[in-house]
Design an enzyme around this catalytic site. Structure first.
Site, mmCIF file in Angstrom:
data_model
loop_
_atom_site.group_PDB
_atom_site.id
_atom_site.type_symbol
_atom_site.label_atom_id
_atom_site.label_comp_id
_atom_site.label_asym_id
_atom_site.label_seq_id
_atom_site.Cartn_x
_atom_site.Cartn_y
_atom_site.Cartn_z
ATOM 1 N N CYS A 154 0.810 -1.216 0.000
ATOM 2 C CA CYS A 154 0.000 0.000 0.000
ATOM 3 C C CYS A 154 0.844 1.266 0.000
ATOM 4 C CB CYS A 154 -0.967 0.004 1.184
ATOM 5 S SG CYS A 154 -0.186 -0.161 2.801
ATOM 6 N N ASP A 192 -8.345 5.477 -1.210
ATOM 7 C CA ASP A 192 -7.921 4.207 -0.614
ATOM 8 C C ASP A 192 -8.075 3.119 -1.667
ATOM 9 O OD1 ASP A 192 -7.443 1.885 0.790
ATOM 10 O OD2 ASP A 192 -8.867 2.311 2.414
ATOM 11 N N HIS A 212 -1.689 0.418 7.327
ATOM 12 C CA HIS A 212 -2.344 0.717 6.053
ATOM 13 C C HIS A 212 -1.979 2.144 5.669
ATOM 14 C CE1 HIS A 212 -4.989 0.188 2.756
ATOM 15 N NE2 HIS A 212 -5.913 1.048 3.168
#
Length: 231
Positions: free
Chosen positions: A33, A106, A89
Site C-alpha cells: 500500500c 484508498d 495501512h
C-alpha cells in the site's frame, strides 16, 4: 503491508465537484500500500486531479504500537462487512479548498473511490465500534510533497528470513528518496500513542515542515483536515 496472523483472511470523486474515479486507472499491487499510494500521489499530480506540486494531498499511515489495526470495507477481507486486521495501512487524503469535504483515496477499499472523509471515517474507521485499547488506530499524516521527496523502500520488509518474497513485489523499481536513502519505511509505520499531539498550532506547523509529518489520534482526523481546508 501484510495481514496480521490474527486477521480475517490472507486474501488478497464522490462529491458534487469531484466524480468517482476509475480505480483501475491507478497502479495497485496487493500488500504494497505504501508504494501504491506513492504512485497514486504522483498520478493525481500529473493528471491534474491534485495540484502539480501535490500541496493539496497528504499521505496517511494508519497503525499502532501492536501493528494491529482493524479497518472495514477492505477488498482483501473475506467477511461480509469487509473488516480486516492490518499491521499498517496507507491512504491519501486530498483537501478541497473549494469548500467540499476532504476526499480519501484508498486503493484497497470497496467504498466509492475517492470517498468523502466523513463517510470514510464512518464506514472504514467506525469510531462508534468500541475496540479494546490494543486496537486503537493512530494516524501519521505526511504532506505529500515532503513524502514524495523523502520516502524510500527496498521492500526488505516483504522478505522472510531466507530472503524469499512473502508477497510478490510490484513490477516497477523500488522507490529511493531524493537524498539516496533506499529504505526508511519503518520510520513511517513505527507509531506510538506517545507520538500523538493535541496541540493543533504545533500540528499545523510540523505538518508542513517535518519529514515524518505528525501523529494524531482517530478523533482528531476530521478536525485536522477541516482546519487544513480553511487555510
Amino acid at each position: 503491508m501484510v495481514l496480521d496472523s490474527k486477521g480475517a483472511d490472507q486474501g488478497e470523486k464522490s462529491t458534487m465537484e469531484q466524480p468517482t474515479s476509475d480505480v483501475s486507472h491507478f497502479h495497485h499491487t496487493p500488500f504494497y500500500c505504501e508504494e501504491n499510494v506513492y504512485l497514486l500521489c504522483k498520478k493525481l499530480c500529473t493528471d491534474g486531479i491534485a495540484n502539480a506540486e501535490g500541496s493539496d494531498i497528504f499521505v496517511v499511515f494508519i497503525s499502532n504500537e501492536n501493528k494491529q489495526v482493524p479497518l472495514w470495507n477492505q477488498k482483501a477481507s473475506h467477511r461480509a462487512d469487509g473488516v480486516i486486521l492490518w499491521d499498517y495501512h496507507v491512504i491519501c487524503i486530498q483537501v478541497n479548498q473549494g469548500g467540499g469535504p476532504p476526499q480519501v483515496w484508498d486503493l484497497d477499499s470497496s467504498l466509492p473511490f475517492p470517498s468523502p472523509l466523513p463517510s470514510y471515517i464512518s464506514e472504514t474507521i467506525r469510531p462508534s465500534f468500541k475496540l479494546f485499547s490494543d486496537f486503537n488506530r493512530l494516524f501519521r499524516v505526511v504532506h505529500a510533497p515532503i513524502f514524495l521527496r523523502s520516502f524510500a523502500s527496498d521492500r526488505r520488509h516483504m522478505k522472510d528470513s531466507d530472503g524469499n518474497w512473502m508477497q510478490e513485489p510490484p513490477p516497477h523499481d523500488p522507490i529511493a528518496a531524493e537524498d539516496g536513502t533506499v529504505h526508511n519505511l519503518n520510520e513511517y509505520i513505527d507509531i506510538s500513542a506517545g507520538d500523538a499531539t493535541t496541540d493543533f498550532c504545533s500540528i499545523k506547523h510540523e505538518l508542513y515542515a517535518q519529514k515524518h509529518g505528525v501523529v494524531i489520534k482517530e478523533n482528531q482526523l476530521e478536525e485536522l483536515f477541516s482546519q487544513i481546508a480553511l487555510q
